[in-house]
Design a protein around this motif. Structure first.
Motif, PDB file in Angstrom:
ATOM      1  N   LYS A   1      -3.772 -13.114 -13.362  1.00  0.00           N
ATOM      2  CA  LYS A   1      -2.453 -12.441 -14.173  1.00  0.00           C
ATOM      3  C   LYS A   1      -2.985 -12.258 -15.716  1.00  0.00           C
ATOM      4  CE  LYS A   1       1.186 -12.094 -11.307  1.00  0.00           C
ATOM      5  NZ  LYS A   1       1.388 -10.572 -10.814  1.00  0.00           N
ATOM      6  N   PHE A   2      -3.461 -13.184 -16.282  1.00  0.00           N
ATOM      7  CA  PHE A   2      -3.973 -12.945 -17.662  1.00  0.00           C
ATOM      8  C   PHE A   2      -5.011 -11.877 -17.820  1.00  0.00           C
ATOM      9  CE2 PHE A   2      -7.199 -13.525 -20.691  1.00  0.00           C
ATOM     10  CZ  PHE A   2      -6.520 -13.903 -22.070  1.00  0.00           C
ATOM     11  N   TRP A   3      -5.801 -11.363 -16.862  1.00  0.00           N
ATOM     12  CA  TRP A   3      -6.439 -10.239 -16.921  1.00  0.00           C
ATOM     13  C   TRP A   3      -5.829  -9.055 -16.499  1.00  0.00           C
ATOM     14  CZ3 TRP A   3     -10.108 -10.730 -20.263  1.00  0.00           C
ATOM     15  CH2 TRP A   3     -10.864 -11.786 -20.639  1.00  0.00           C
ATOM     16  N   VAL A   4      -4.776  -9.057 -15.589  1.00  0.00           N
ATOM     17  CA  VAL A   4      -3.885  -7.866 -15.448  1.00  0.00           C
ATOM     18  C   VAL A   4      -3.308  -7.527 -16.684  1.00  0.00           C
ATOM     19  CG1 VAL A   4      -2.052  -7.199 -14.139  1.00  0.00           C
ATOM     20  CG2 VAL A   4      -3.876  -8.327 -12.882  1.00  0.00           C
TER      21      VAL A   4
ATOM     22  N   LEU B   1     -14.591 -10.445   1.390  1.00  0.00           N
ATOM     23  CA  LEU B   1     -13.221  -9.714   1.328  1.00  0.00           C
ATOM     24  C   LEU B   1     -12.030 -10.042   0.453  1.00  0.00           C
ATOM     25  CD1 LEU B   1     -11.768  -7.268   2.876  1.00  0.00           C
ATOM     26  CD2 LEU B   1     -11.009  -8.877   4.678  1.00  0.00           C
ATOM     27  N   GLY B   2     -11.802 -11.341   0.241  1.00  0.00           N
ATOM     28  CA  GLY B   2     -10.801 -11.883  -0.616  1.00  0.00           C
ATOM     29  C   GLY B   2     -10.730 -11.435  -1.734  1.00  0.00           C
ATOM     30  N   PRO B   3     -11.861 -11.646  -2.492  1.00  0.00           N
ATOM     31  CA  PRO B   3     -12.048 -11.139  -4.028  1.00  0.00           C
ATOM     32  C   PRO B   3     -11.932  -9.669  -4.298  1.00  0.00           C
ATOM     33  CG  PRO B   3     -13.876 -12.637  -3.470  1.00  0.00           C
ATOM     34  CD  PRO B   3     -13.275 -12.245  -2.180  1.00  0.00           C
ATOM     35  N   ARG B   4     -12.455  -8.806  -3.085  1.00  0.00           N
ATOM     36  CA  ARG B   4     -12.026  -7.398  -3.270  1.00  0.00           C
ATOM     37  C   ARG B   4     -10.721  -6.983  -3.214  1.00  0.00           C
ATOM     38  NH1 ARG B   4     -17.821  -6.296  -0.804  1.00  0.00           N
ATOM     39  NH2 ARG B   4     -18.926  -6.104  -2.824  1.00  0.00           N
ATOM     40  N   GLN B   5      -9.729  -7.611  -2.004  1.00  0.00           N
ATOM     41  CA  GLN B   5      -8.642  -7.328  -2.038  1.00  0.00           C
ATOM     42  C   GLN B   5      -7.867  -7.738  -3.288  1.00  0.00           C
ATOM     43  OE1 GLN B   5      -8.020  -9.765   1.629  1.00  0.00           O
ATOM     44  NE2 GLN B   5      -8.003  -7.920   2.759  1.00  0.00           N
ATOM     45  N   ARG B   6      -7.995  -9.065  -4.049  1.00  0.00           N
ATOM     46  CA  ARG B   6      -7.558  -9.172  -5.093  1.00  0.00           C
ATOM     47  C   ARG B   6      -7.769  -8.266  -6.335  1.00  0.00           C
ATOM     48  NH1 ARG B   6      -8.821 -14.392  -3.134  1.00  0.00           N
ATOM     49  NH2 ARG B   6     -10.669 -14.572  -4.428  1.00  0.00           N
ATOM     50  N   LEU B   7      -8.999  -7.788  -6.268  1.00  0.00           N
ATOM     51  CA  LEU B   7      -9.412  -6.873  -7.465  1.00  0.00           C
ATOM     52  C   LEU B   7      -8.470  -5.581  -7.171  1.00  0.00           C
ATOM     53  CD1 LEU B   7     -11.081  -5.875  -9.690  1.00  0.00           C
ATOM     54  CD2 LEU B   7     -12.853  -5.285  -8.451  1.00  0.00           C
ATOM     55  N   LYS B   8      -8.254  -4.956  -5.955  1.00  0.00           N
ATOM     56  CA  LYS B   8      -7.446  -3.709  -5.707  1.00  0.00           C
ATOM     57  C   LYS B   8      -6.282  -4.201  -6.193  1.00  0.00           C
ATOM     58  CE  LYS B   8      -5.737  -1.068  -1.863  1.00  0.00           C
ATOM     59  NZ  LYS B   8      -4.299  -1.209  -2.705  1.00  0.00           N
ATOM     60  N   LYS B   9      -5.767  -5.481  -5.860  1.00  0.00           N
ATOM     61  CA  LYS B   9      -4.232  -5.793  -6.291  1.00  0.00           C
ATOM     62  C   LYS B   9      -3.937  -5.590  -7.785  1.00  0.00           C
ATOM     63  CE  LYS B   9      -0.937  -9.363  -5.347  1.00  0.00           C
ATOM     64  NZ  LYS B   9      -0.982 -10.721  -5.293  1.00  0.00           N
ATOM     65  N   SER B  10      -4.983  -6.174  -8.273  1.00  0.00           N
ATOM     66  CA  SER B  10      -5.130  -6.100  -9.883  1.00  0.00           C
ATOM     67  C   SER B  10      -5.037  -4.779 -10.397  1.00  0.00           C
ATOM     68  CB  SER B  10      -6.186  -7.115 -10.571  1.00  0.00           C
ATOM     69  OG  SER B  10      -6.219  -8.534 -10.071  1.00  0.00           O
ATOM     70  N   TYR B  11      -5.827  -3.786  -9.808  1.00  0.00           N
ATOM     71  CA  TYR B  11      -6.050  -2.604 -10.573  1.00  0.00           C
ATOM     72  C   TYR B  11      -4.512  -1.855 -10.263  1.00  0.00           C
ATOM     73  CZ  TYR B  11     -10.907  -2.349 -11.799  1.00  0.00           C
ATOM     74  OH  TYR B  11     -12.148  -2.584 -12.538  1.00  0.00           O
ATOM     75  N   ASP B  12      -4.013  -2.094  -8.803  1.00  0.00           N
ATOM     76  CA  ASP B  12      -2.773  -1.419  -8.397  1.00  0.00           C
ATOM     77  C   ASP B  12      -1.722  -2.099  -9.572  1.00  0.00           C
ATOM     78  OD1 ASP B  12      -3.864  -0.333  -6.275  1.00  0.00           O
ATOM     79  OD2 ASP B  12      -3.060  -1.614  -4.737  1.00  0.00           O
ATOM     80  N   GLU B  13      -1.744  -3.282  -9.832  1.00  0.00           N
ATOM     81  CA  GLU B  13      -0.682  -3.875 -10.731  1.00  0.00           C
ATOM     82  C   GLU B  13      -0.861  -3.140 -12.070  1.00  0.00           C
ATOM     83  OE1 GLU B  13      -0.356  -7.997  -8.294  1.00  0.00           O
ATOM     84  OE2 GLU B  13      -0.832  -7.985 -10.180  1.00  0.00           O
ATOM     85  N   ILE B  14      -2.005  -2.943 -12.880  1.00  0.00           N
ATOM     86  CA  ILE B  14      -2.167  -2.565 -13.928  1.00  0.00           C
ATOM     87  C   ILE B  14      -1.549  -1.084 -14.012  1.00  0.00           C
ATOM     88  CG2 ILE B  14      -4.170  -1.620 -15.615  1.00  0.00           C
ATOM     89  CD1 ILE B  14      -5.536  -4.120 -14.621  1.00  0.00           C
ATOM     90  N   PHE B  15      -1.940  -0.350 -13.072  1.00  0.00           N
ATOM     91  CA  PHE B  15      -1.580   1.192 -13.221  1.00  0.00           C
ATOM     92  C   PHE B  15      -0.219   1.386 -12.642  1.00  0.00           C
ATOM     93  CE2 PHE B  15      -6.260   1.626 -11.985  1.00  0.00           C
ATOM     94  CZ  PHE B  15      -6.717   2.199 -13.444  1.00  0.00           C
ATOM     95  N   GLU B  16       0.359   0.430 -11.913  1.00  0.00           N
ATOM     96  CA  GLU B  16       1.905   0.711 -11.631  1.00  0.00           C
ATOM     97  C   GLU B  16       2.611   0.172 -13.009  1.00  0.00           C
ATOM     98  OE1 GLU B  16       3.462   1.632  -9.323  1.00  0.00           O
ATOM     99  OE2 GLU B  16       5.625   1.011 -10.021  1.00  0.00           O
TER     100      GLU B  16
END
Ligand SMILES: C[C@H](O)[C@H](O)[C@@H](O)C(=O)CO
Ligand SMILES: [Mn+2]
Length: 421
Positions: A156-159, A198-213
Motif C-alpha cells: 500500500k505504501f508503494w501504491v 504467480l502471486g507476486p505478479r498478481q499483486r503487481l497487477k493489482k497495484s498498477y490497477d489501484e494506482i491508475f484507478e
C-alpha cells in the motif's frame, strides 16, 4: 577546423542521388524530443533529505569520478552545461528521489510543491518534464518487493507513492504545457526461482490497477511500464518481466498506458530493434530507454553503435518515430558526468538523424519486388555514407559545437566548477 559548409554541400549532393532531402531529415531529428535523464549527474543518489543515499533494487552505478552534483542547484547547472552541446529539442526526466523539501518527506507523502524548483526552472528554460516513481533505494524496498510485496502495508505504501507520482506528473504537465511521460519500473524479483511465481505478479497487477484507478482523472500524463530480465541480487526471477509488462499494457487497453523498452533489459541476444514492430502491431506508442548494455544491464553511456542505429532505423522505416517517446537511461560514475550526458545524448540524436538519411521508400520497393540483393547492397552502402558532414553542419547551425569542440569547454567546466565541489 575544416570547411563545414563545403562538406555539407558535398554530402547533400551524395544524398540527393538517392532522392534524400537532407534539410527535411535535419528538421525532423531536431524537433523530435529526447528526454534527458537527470540521474546521470549524481549516480542516481537523489536530493531527498535522508541519511543514506545508497542504491538498492538491482541497479548500481560504478566508478568514483570526482565532481558529482550534490544538490538540485548543482544538478540543474550541470544539465544546463551539457545541454549547450546537445542539439535538438530536449526534455528533462526527473526521478521521485529528486524532491527538494527542506525536511524528510517520505515517498508516499511527496507533493508537487516538493518539485517546484524543477518545474519553475523548466518553465524558465522552456523545457518539458518527465517523471519516474522511485521504488528503490528506500528502507521499504527490500528483497520482499515493493508493489508486489505480500505485506499489505508495504504494498500500500508503494501504491500511494505511485499515486503521488501521477499527480506530480499532472502538475508538471500543467506548469510546462507539455505532456509528462512517467516511467514505472519496480526492481521486485528473487535471487532464486520462487515456488510461487504467480502471486507476486498478481499483486503487481493489482497495484498498477489501484494506482491508475485512483488517478483516473489525471490529465496530460503518459505511463510507460518497464520490464527487465534481471537485477543484481534478483538474478532468477523478475516480477515485472517482459511478458508481464506486455500483458499488462495490452490488457489495460488504455491509450496512456504503453510499453517501455529499455535497450539494456533483455538477454544479450535479444534486441529492442527486433521487438518494435511486434509492439507497434498492437499498440500506438512506445517509450524508449536508450542505453548501452555491456554483458549485463550496466547502463553504459549510449554509443553510436549498431543496435542504437538499428532502433532508430526501425522507427523511421515504420514511420513511428513521431509516436515514440525517446528517453535516455544510463549512469556512468567513472567519467566526467557532464561529458557522459553530452556523448550519450549526441549519439542518440546522431542515430536518429542517420536513420532519417536513408532511402527507405526505395529499399521498401526493392524488397516488395523481391530484389533482395539490391536491398542488401543499399543497406550496406549507407553505413559509409558521408553522415558526419551533415552532423557537423547541424551542430554548427545549432551552435552545439562541431566535432569535439565541446570537449575543451566541458573540461574547463570540470576545473572551474566540478572539481571545486
Ligand atoms: C533509474 C531508472 O529508473 C532505472 O534506470 C530504470 O529505468 C531501469 O532501467 C532499471 O534498470
Ligand atoms: Mn530504464
Amino acid at each position: 577546423m575544416y570547411n563545414v559548409e563545403k562538406g555539407y554541400e558535398a554530402a547533400k549532393e551524395f544524398y540527393a542521388q538517392y532522392g534524400i532531402d537532407v534539410d527535411k531529415a535535419i528538421e525532423i531529428a531536431d524537433k523530435t524530443p529526447i528526454s534527458m535523464h537527470c540521474w546521470q549527474g549524481d549516480d542516481v543518489a537523489g536530493t531527498e533529505v535522508k541519511e543514506d543515499k545508497s542504491l538498492t533494487g538491482g541497479i548500481q552505478a560504478t566508478g568514483n569520478y570526482p565532481g558529482k552534483a550534490t544538490n538540485g542547484e548543482e544538478l540543474r547547472a550541470d544539465i544546463e552545461e551539457a545541454m549547450k552541446f546537445i542539439p535538438g529539442e530536449l526534455k528533462v526526466n526527473v526521478h521521485a528521489n529528486y524532491q527538494e523539501a527542506d525536511r524528510f518527506v517520505d515517498r508516499n507523502e511527496i507533493q508537487p510543491e516538493h518539485f517546484a524548483k524543477w518545474a519553475d526552472w523548466a518553465v524558465e528554460k522552456g523545457l518539458g518534464l518527465d517523471f519516474n516513481p522511485t521504488y528503490f533505494a528506500h528502507p521499504k524496498s527490500t528483497e520482499k518487493g515493493t508493489l508486489s510485496c505480500a505485506d499489505e502495508d508495504i504494498r500500500k505504501f508503494w501504491v500511494e507513492h505511485g499515486i503521488k507520482c501521477r499527480q506530480i506528473g499532472e502538475y508538471f504537465y500543467k506548469k510546462t504545457g507539455k505532456p509528462c511521460v512517467i516511467n514505472h519500473w519496480t526492481p521486485d524479483g528473487d535471487k532464486e526461482v520462487p515456488v510461487d511465481t504467480l502471486g507476486p505478479r498478481q499483486r503487481l497487477k493489482k497495484s498498477y490497477d489501484e494506482i491508475f484507478e485512483a488517478t483516473k482523472d489525471v490529465e496530460g500524463v503518459v505511463d510507460g511500464i518497464e520490464s527487465k530480465v534481471f537485477g543484481i541480487g534478483a538474478e532468477s526471477y523478475t516480477v515485472g518481466s517482459h511478458e508481464f509488462c506486455m500483458g499488462y499494457v495490452m490488457n489495460a487497453n488504455k491509450d496512456h498506458i504503453i510499453m517501455t523498452l529499455d535497450a539494456g533489459h533483455y538477454h544479450p541476444t535479444e534486441t529492442v530493434s527486433g521487438k518494435l514492430s511486434s509492439i507497434y502491431t498492437f499498440d500506438n506508442s512506445v517509450l524508449l530507454h536508450v542505453t548501452r548494455p555491456v554483458r549485463w544491464d550496466s547502463d553504459h553511456v549510449v554509443g553510436f553503435d549498431d543496435e542504437t542505429r538499428a532502433i532508430f532505423e526501425e522507427l523511421v522505416r515504420m514511420d513511428k518515430l513521431k509516436d515514440t517517446y525517446v528517453a535516455t537511461d544510463f549512469f556512468d560514475a567513472s567519467i566526467n558526468r557532464v561529458a557522459a550526458w553530452v556523448i550519450g545524448l549526441r549519439n542518440t540524436r546522431k542515430a536518429m538523424l542517420a536513420a532519417l538519411l536513408q532511402p527507405v521508400d526505395q529499399m521498401k520497393k526493392m524488397e516488395a519486388d523481391g530484389d533482395v540483393s539490391a536491398r542488401l547492397a543499399y543497406k550496406e552502402e549507407f553505413k559509409a555514407a558521408p553522415f558526419a558532414m551533415v552532423w557537423d553542419y547541424y551542430c554548427a547551425k545549432k551552435n552545439a559545437g562541431i566535432g569535439l569542440e565541446w570537449l575543451k569547454d566541458v573540461k574547463q567546466y570540470e576545473s572551474d566548477v566540478l572539481l571545486k565541489r
